[in-house]
Design a protein around this motif. Sequence first.
Motif, PDB file in Angstrom:
ATOM      1  N   ALA A  97      -6.316 -10.782  18.547  1.00  0.00           N
ATOM      2  CA  ALA A  97      -5.419 -10.432  17.447  1.00  0.00           C
ATOM      3  C   ALA A  97      -4.972  -8.972  17.561  1.00  0.00           C
ATOM      4  CB  ALA A  97      -6.106 -10.678  16.106  1.00  0.00           C
ATOM      5  N   ARG A  98      -5.865  -8.113  18.024  1.00  0.00           N
ATOM      6  CA  ARG A  98      -5.531  -6.700  18.209  1.00  0.00           C
ATOM      7  C   ARG A  98      -4.373  -6.561  19.197  1.00  0.00           C
ATOM      8  NH1 ARG A  98      -6.272  -2.533  21.349  1.00  0.00           N
ATOM      9  NH2 ARG A  98      -6.728  -0.495  20.502  1.00  0.00           N
ATOM     10  N   GLY A  99      -4.449  -7.273  20.312  1.00  0.00           N
ATOM     11  CA  GLY A  99      -3.364  -7.241  21.290  1.00  0.00           C
ATOM     12  C   GLY A  99      -2.071  -7.800  20.719  1.00  0.00           C
ATOM     13  N   LEU A 100      -2.172  -8.865  19.932  1.00  0.00           N
ATOM     14  CA  LEU A 100      -0.980  -9.439  19.306  1.00  0.00           C
ATOM     15  C   LEU A 100      -0.365  -8.468  18.299  1.00  0.00           C
ATOM     16  CD1 LEU A 100      -2.262 -13.092  18.797  1.00  0.00           C
ATOM     17  CD2 LEU A 100      -0.553 -12.303  20.461  1.00  0.00           C
ATOM     18  N   ALA A 101      -1.210  -7.721  17.594  1.00  0.00           N
ATOM     19  CA  ALA A 101      -0.702  -6.739  16.638  1.00  0.00           C
ATOM     20  C   ALA A 101       0.074  -5.630  17.350  1.00  0.00           C
ATOM     21  CB  ALA A 101      -1.849  -6.153  15.809  1.00  0.00           C
ATOM     22  N   VAL A 102      -0.394  -5.242  18.525  1.00  0.00           N
ATOM     23  CA  VAL A 102       0.332  -4.245  19.315  1.00  0.00           C
ATOM     24  C   VAL A 102       1.716  -4.785  19.668  1.00  0.00           C
ATOM     25  CG1 VAL A 102       0.398  -3.022  21.538  1.00  0.00           C
ATOM     26  CG2 VAL A 102      -1.736  -3.102  20.199  1.00  0.00           C
ATOM     27  N   HIS A 103       1.776  -6.050  20.084  1.00  0.00           N
ATOM     28  CA  HIS A 103       3.070  -6.666  20.408  1.00  0.00           C
ATOM     29  C   HIS A 103       3.926  -6.814  19.157  1.00  0.00           C
ATOM     30  CE1 HIS A 103       2.499  -7.426  24.636  1.00  0.00           C
ATOM     31  NE2 HIS A 103       1.290  -7.912  24.378  1.00  0.00           N
ATOM     32  N   LEU A 104       3.315  -7.171  18.045  1.00  0.00           N
ATOM     33  CA  LEU A 104       4.052  -7.292  16.793  1.00  0.00           C
ATOM     34  C   LEU A 104       4.701  -5.959  16.433  1.00  0.00           C
ATOM     35  CD1 LEU A 104       4.843  -8.848  14.225  1.00  0.00           C
ATOM     36  CD2 LEU A 104       2.623  -8.167  13.256  1.00  0.00           C
ATOM     37  N   HIS A 105       3.950  -4.883  16.551  1.00  0.00           N
ATOM     38  CA  HIS A 105       4.509  -3.555  16.268  1.00  0.00           C
ATOM     39  C   HIS A 105       5.702  -3.279  17.183  1.00  0.00           C
ATOM     40  CE1 HIS A 105       4.839   0.804  17.111  1.00  0.00           C
ATOM     41  NE2 HIS A 105       4.920   0.827  15.807  1.00  0.00           N
ATOM     42  N   LYS A 106       5.548  -3.594  18.453  1.00  0.00           N
ATOM     43  CA  LYS A 106       6.626  -3.342  19.419  1.00  0.00           C
ATOM     44  C   LYS A 106       7.891  -4.106  19.021  1.00  0.00           C
ATOM     45  CE  LYS A 106       7.238  -5.329  23.538  1.00  0.00           C
ATOM     46  NZ  LYS A 106       6.914  -5.836  24.853  1.00  0.00           N
ATOM     47  N   HIS A 107       7.739  -5.367  18.638  1.00  0.00           N
ATOM     48  CA  HIS A 107       8.906  -6.177  18.291  1.00  0.00           C
ATOM     49  C   HIS A 107       9.523  -5.749  16.954  1.00  0.00           C
ATOM     50  CE1 HIS A 107       8.823  -8.926  21.648  1.00  0.00           C
ATOM     51  NE2 HIS A 107       7.504  -8.995  21.521  1.00  0.00           N
ATOM     52  N   LEU A 108       8.686  -5.429  15.971  1.00  0.00           N
ATOM     53  CA  LEU A 108       9.218  -4.961  14.690  1.00  0.00           C
ATOM     54  C   LEU A 108       9.959  -3.635  14.865  1.00  0.00           C
ATOM     55  CD1 LEU A 108       6.252  -5.822  12.320  1.00  0.00           C
ATOM     56  CD2 LEU A 108       8.529  -6.890  12.339  1.00  0.00           C
ATOM     57  N   ASN A 109       9.406  -2.753  15.666  1.00  0.00           N
ATOM     58  CA  ASN A 109      10.056  -1.471  15.903  1.00  0.00           C
ATOM     59  C   ASN A 109      11.377  -1.661  16.655  1.00  0.00           C
ATOM     60  OD1 ASN A 109       9.849   1.333  15.386  1.00  0.00           O
ATOM     61  ND2 ASN A 109       9.486   1.654  17.569  1.00  0.00           N
ATOM     62  N   ALA A 110      11.403  -2.596  17.597  1.00  0.00           N
ATOM     63  CA  ALA A 110      12.651  -2.879  18.320  1.00  0.00           C
ATOM     64  C   ALA A 110      13.704  -3.454  17.374  1.00  0.00           C
ATOM     65  CB  ALA A 110      12.381  -3.846  19.477  1.00  0.00           C
TER      66      ALA A 110
END
Length: 135
Positions: A97-110
């Motif tokens: 989930a931690r890794g997915l949260a990092v990706h989630l942040h990346k996509h939300l920021n994009a």
Amino acid sequence: MDDNDQLEAGGHASAAREHVYGFNRATMWEQDQIPAETSAQLAEFAEIAAALPQALSQLSSTLEQALAHQVLSMDAMTDESDPAMAIGVARLHLEEARGLAVHLHKHLNAARNATAHVISQGADDGQESMPWDQP
């Protein structure tokens, strides 16, 4: 000191859940929101996502500490009999989930970056513009 300083960890988690539900209710029928407002909201959600990896790591550490310093057993509502196994599985899921949260942040920021410079001229009333209406 504000009210947030008075909350325990579980209270903060519950408040976060309630705030997201409130956001969902508030925006369910939103039609007139301009892209700049959406971009600002995406920035807030990106910040939440950016904080999730640390929160998930801390939850994992809390479980690790419980395993090391507490006498644990399993209740009768599961077939699992080993608390160490259950905590190990939970920690693996938290790491994922931690890794997915990092990706989630990346996509939300994009998404925020993609909408940050969109300018709204107001609602389209469905009528064609006449040449003299053009700037």
